[in-house]
Design an enzyme around this catalytic site. Structure first.
Site, mmCIF file in Angstrom:
data_model
loop_
_atom_site.group_PDB
_atom_site.id
_atom_site.type_symbol
_atom_site.label_atom_id
_atom_site.label_comp_id
_atom_site.label_asym_id
_atom_site.label_seq_id
_atom_site.Cartn_x
_atom_site.Cartn_y
_atom_site.Cartn_z
ATOM 1 N N HIS A 61 -26.451 15.575 -48.302
ATOM 2 C CA HIS A 61 -25.517 14.751 -49.071
ATOM 3 C C HIS A 61 -24.464 14.122 -48.177
ATOM 4 C CE1 HIS A 61 -26.428 15.906 -53.274
ATOM 5 N NE2 HIS A 61 -26.831 17.022 -52.739
ATOM 6 N N TYR A 85 -20.179 23.359 -57.885
ATOM 7 C CA TYR A 85 -20.388 24.642 -57.180
ATOM 8 C C TYR A 85 -19.741 24.692 -55.798
ATOM 9 C CZ TYR A 85 -24.254 22.158 -54.885
ATOM 10 O OH TYR A 85 -24.997 21.249 -54.199
#
Ligand code: HPA
Length: 272
Positions: A61, A85
């Site tokens: 990412h 998270y």
């Protein structure tokens, strides 16, 4: 500083870099960031440079906000997302979505990697989202409502825009891409599900499960955007095969389908 003031600072920072006024925003999920190579890129801004953006810390990412064109359509791409998270508040998780909405986009395409809950699914299939179930145990709109952004109690009857869904389905069908239309269950992660949880998700009407998208859809709907979601089924969910699930495999499936993914997304966006 108030959220609305933060948004103004972020927007000003981005506008100082680019004159592009994007119409469509695209958020890229795990292993799907290569789509950027299909974009005529004008400006790339790392998240860490934009005031009030949280950096994305997940492997697979890279965190960049990209302005450019797909075909003739001016777009903003969020390459990499902020996940709940990672320990960020829901407000931070949806902050980039709020920024792209405030940049003037009317349509948002959310992409993600997800576990398939239907045994007919195979790794590398796609699922167009017709609805979601929020199982994160939280909601990005909890807290004082900012009336300038949207309603206190937003309606979610058509969380995913029917016209965009049908257009995307048309593109996938014409191209012969294996896909289905289904319900996405949004969980917090970071653990993958247990077998019992997967059976539960099947019973409550889920077709895929993942750790993103739902908060962004909620924030985007709050702000009046039309939302379209697509999952790359990176694996069958826990217990449906005897294979363990790893982030490496999730990324590998993204890599396997990246060319196909970029091609159909370009066609879809060009027609928006
Ligand atoms: N569960 C939750 N999130 C996921 C999965 C999964 O099986 N695969 C990719 N993201």
């Amino acid at each position: 500083m108030e959220l609305i003031e933060q948004l103004k600072e972020s927007i000003q920072y981005i506008r100082d870099f680019s004159r592009i006024r994007p119409r469509v925003a695209i958020t890229l999920g795990s292993g799907l960031s290569n789509f950027v190579s299909a974009v005529k890129v004008e400006t790339t801004i790392p998240y860490q440079d934009i005031p009030h953006f949280a950096p994305s810390t997940v492997e697979g990412h890279p965190g960049n906000l990209i302005l450019g064109h797909v075909g003739e359509v001016p777009v903003v791409v969020l390459q990499g997302r902020i996940h709940y998270y990672e320990g960020h508040t829901m407000e931070r998780v949806v902050y980039p979505t709020r920024v792209v909405a405030q940049l003037g986009t009317q349509k948002l395409i959310l992409t993600n990697a997800a576990g398939g809950l239907d045994t007919s699914m195979r790794a590398g299939d796609f699922m167009v989202l017709k609805d979601h179930i929020n199982l994160t145990g939280n909601n990005p709109l909890i807290g004082p409502n900012i009336t300038a952004l949207g309603l206190r109690f937003p309606d979610m009857t058509e969380a995913y825009d029917r016209e965009m869904l049908e257009k995307l389905q048309g593109v996938l069908t014409r191209r012969g891409v294996r896909h289905s239309v289904g319900v996405y269950c949004g969980v917090s992660g970071p653990t993958y599900e247990t077998s019992a949880e997967v059976r539960y998700l099947q019973i409550i009407g889920g077709n895929a499960v993942g750790m993103s998208t739902v908060p962004e859809t909620i924030a985007a709907k709050h702000m009046g955007l039309r939302v379209c979601g697509i999952s790359c089924i990176s694996n069958l969910a826990c217990g449906l095969t005897d294979q363990e699930i790893t982030h490496e495999d999730v990324k590998a499936t993204g890599k396997m389908v990246e060319k196909q993914f970029s091609e159909f997304l370009v066609e879809f966006i060009s027609g928006l």
